[in-house]
Structure formats: structure tokens, C-alpha cells
Design a protein around this motif. Sequence first.
Motif, mmCIF file in Angstrom:
data_model
loop_
_atom_site.group_PDB
_atom_site.id
_atom_site.type_symbol
_atom_site.label_atom_id
_atom_site.label_comp_id
_atom_site.label_asym_id
_atom_site.label_seq_id
_atom_site.Cartn_x
_atom_site.Cartn_y
_atom_site.Cartn_z
ATOM 1 N N SER A 85 -12.475 -22.885 4.202
ATOM 2 C CA SER A 85 -12.872 -23.609 2.925
ATOM 3 C C SER A 85 -11.883 -22.939 1.832
ATOM 4 N N ASP A 86 -11.762 -23.364 0.768
ATOM 5 C CA ASP A 86 -11.010 -22.864 -0.291
ATOM 6 C C ASP A 86 -11.967 -22.532 -1.314
ATOM 7 N N LYS A 87 -13.388 -22.504 -1.181
ATOM 8 C CA LYS A 87 -14.260 -22.096 -2.073
ATOM 9 C C LYS A 87 -14.801 -20.732 -1.785
ATOM 10 N N TYR A 88 -14.801 -19.973 -3.061
ATOM 11 C CA TYR A 88 -15.076 -18.269 -2.935
ATOM 12 C C TYR A 88 -15.977 -18.072 -4.050
ATOM 13 N N VAL A 89 -16.795 -17.106 -3.705
ATOM 14 C CA VAL A 89 -17.675 -16.492 -4.663
ATOM 15 C C VAL A 89 -17.870 -15.182 -4.530
ATOM 16 N N ILE A 90 -17.700 -14.414 -5.736
ATOM 17 C CA ILE A 90 -17.617 -12.908 -5.813
ATOM 18 C C ILE A 90 -19.323 -12.793 -6.426
ATOM 19 N N LEU A 91 -20.118 -11.986 -5.448
ATOM 20 C CA LEU A 91 -21.661 -11.466 -5.701
ATOM 21 C C LEU A 91 -21.567 -10.259 -6.208
ATOM 22 N N TYR A 114 -18.858 -21.642 1.020
ATOM 23 C CA TYR A 114 -18.339 -20.627 0.323
ATOM 24 C C TYR A 114 -17.962 -19.564 1.236
ATOM 25 N N ASN A 115 -16.829 -18.877 1.106
ATOM 26 C CA ASN A 115 -16.461 -17.497 1.419
ATOM 27 C C ASN A 115 -16.893 -16.575 0.472
ATOM 28 N N CYS A 116 -17.606 -15.577 0.813
ATOM 29 C CA CYS A 116 -18.085 -14.497 0.063
ATOM 30 C C CYS A 116 -17.441 -13.062 -0.077
ATOM 31 N N ILE A 117 -17.561 -12.704 -1.376
ATOM 32 C CA ILE A 117 -16.700 -11.356 -1.436
ATOM 33 C C ILE A 117 -17.932 -10.245 -2.184
ATOM 34 N N ILE A 118 -18.256 -9.544 -1.680
ATOM 35 C CA ILE A 118 -19.316 -8.448 -1.923
ATOM 36 C C ILE A 118 -18.636 -7.131 -2.359
ATOM 37 N N TRP A 119 -19.242 -6.509 -3.200
ATOM 38 C CA TRP A 119 -18.314 -5.100 -3.686
ATOM 39 C C TRP A 119 -19.416 -4.355 -4.255
#
Length: 303
Positions: A85-91, A114-119
Amino acid sequence: MRKSTVVKGIAGVGGALAAVAGFSSFGMATYITKINGQTLEEARKWQDDHYDTSFYDSLKKKDYLVNSYDDYVLNVQFVKNTIESDKYVILTHGYTDNRFGTLKYMKIYLDRGYNCIIWDLRGHGLNRKTYTTYSIRESKDLLMLIKDTKKRYGENIYLGLHGESLGSATSVAVLQYKPAVEFAVLDCGFADIENVLRLAMKNAKMPGAVFEAASAANQVIHGNSFYEMRPIDALNTNTVPLCFIHGAADDFILPDNSKRMAAATKGYSEMHLIEGAGHAGSVLVNPEKYREYVNKFLDKVEF
């Protein structure tokens, strides 16, 4: 940011501040901006005890570091969807929490591809300890993460934001920099930190002058007064679609904060209240309604 944890930090202004009423204005400012954060282990255990996070362990992940605008190092984790997927979300998590505080929202986005980015926010999780600025430095950090995400995964990816409490305020404040994002879902954030602190001090039966003194002291200590910590000001020219969600029973960051921000933005916005939910408790109290609100919003704004 959940209420039980916040008591260790800013929510302490609602009760513990009474015990430190004898602090100098400098001591009060330091107390308000201090981060007594959880470890990753503590945050994960809390999530596991309250939500089904079993989906997370089997997913492919990659940990990496991102240098922020002032060379502060941010710890980041990429969680890959099981489909290409080319969908991403930053949580973005709340105050005193860390990356694992976003697991309760992740499944909604994974199910939509969505691919998910957590930080870890500055001063939280695995990051070097420091003080909070309630969205000022944090929004600049998020901007650098957004830029890194585009550089790392592609300039043409479809990228959104989701934030809780301080993470929500940070996700609003970053909009002043016109980042390349397509939407933001904003849960129980504050429009300005002043109203949150004043309410907490009032509940602790502290005079209003304490806020002014602590704010002035913070200007001397950290270079910012509490009056400057106003995510709502980022919305004066914003056109990114926004979905605000707030617990109707939130007595820490009042729902009026989200209502004010929904009205302030120049772009499309939605405002949803979850009945019976306290601070950062909406997805726990009514997960079906929460998922419905997010999905219907994304159905409207995606592509």
C-alpha cells in the motif's frame, strides 16, 4: 494521554498542584513542564490490559532514528501493513505515554490498508529526557518526521495524521507549517494549554495569579510562556481536512477545545462527541462508534 497516567504530569495540576502550592513560580513552571513518562513496557502492558493488541506482534516492523530540527534524536517505528500500500499514517501519543499508546487506534488504519508510523514524542519513551513545550517543539519534531517519511517512503505516498491529547495538539500545531499531509484525526486535544492549566488550578483552589507567575517563569527558563502554546492558531489558514473526536465526559481537557478548533479551521472539519467517555477514553468506551466516525471521515476525504 490517559487520566491515570497524567496525574504524574500535567493532570497533577488538578490535584497534586495543591501539594506544591508553596513552590516558587520557577518551581511551578518546572513542575508543569516535567515529563514523568512511562517505560515502553509499562505502556504496552496497559494497552494489553485494556485493548486487543494481539495483531501487533506478528506485523513486520522497523525501528529507526530521525534527527529533528535541532538535532534532537527521535525514536520511530514503522509498522508494515500485510498488503502492499502507498497509504501511511503517523500516530502520535499523549503526554507521559509513548509509542505504544497508539496501538488502540492502529487496527482501524491497518484494516483500511495503511502502513503505520509510531514514535516517541520528545522527552518520552526511548528519547532523551527533556521538558515539554505543549506543542511548540513537538510540532517541529512532527514536521521533521513528516519530511523524513516522504523522503523514506516516497513523495507521492498518501499520508495522514492521528493524534491523542498532546499528540492531537501537536498534530494540529504542525499544520501551521503546511506539511504534505492529506488529513488529520484529532482526539481530545487542547486548543491552548492556558485553559487546561487554569481549570486544573481552579480545581486545586489556586489563585489565578499562579498561572501568570508560572508562565512568566517558564519564559525565563525555557524561552516560551504558556500563552504561546496555542495549537488553535495553526488553523487560521489550514485547509487539511480534520476529524475531531472528544469524550463528552472529559473534565481534564474540556470538549470545548475540540469544538473551538473545528470551528476555527478554514478547511473541512467534523466534530464528534463520545458519550460517557472521559479523557482519552473514547475508543475504549465505544470502539464501534469510534471506528465508524474515523471510517466515514476517511471515506469522504481519501483520494
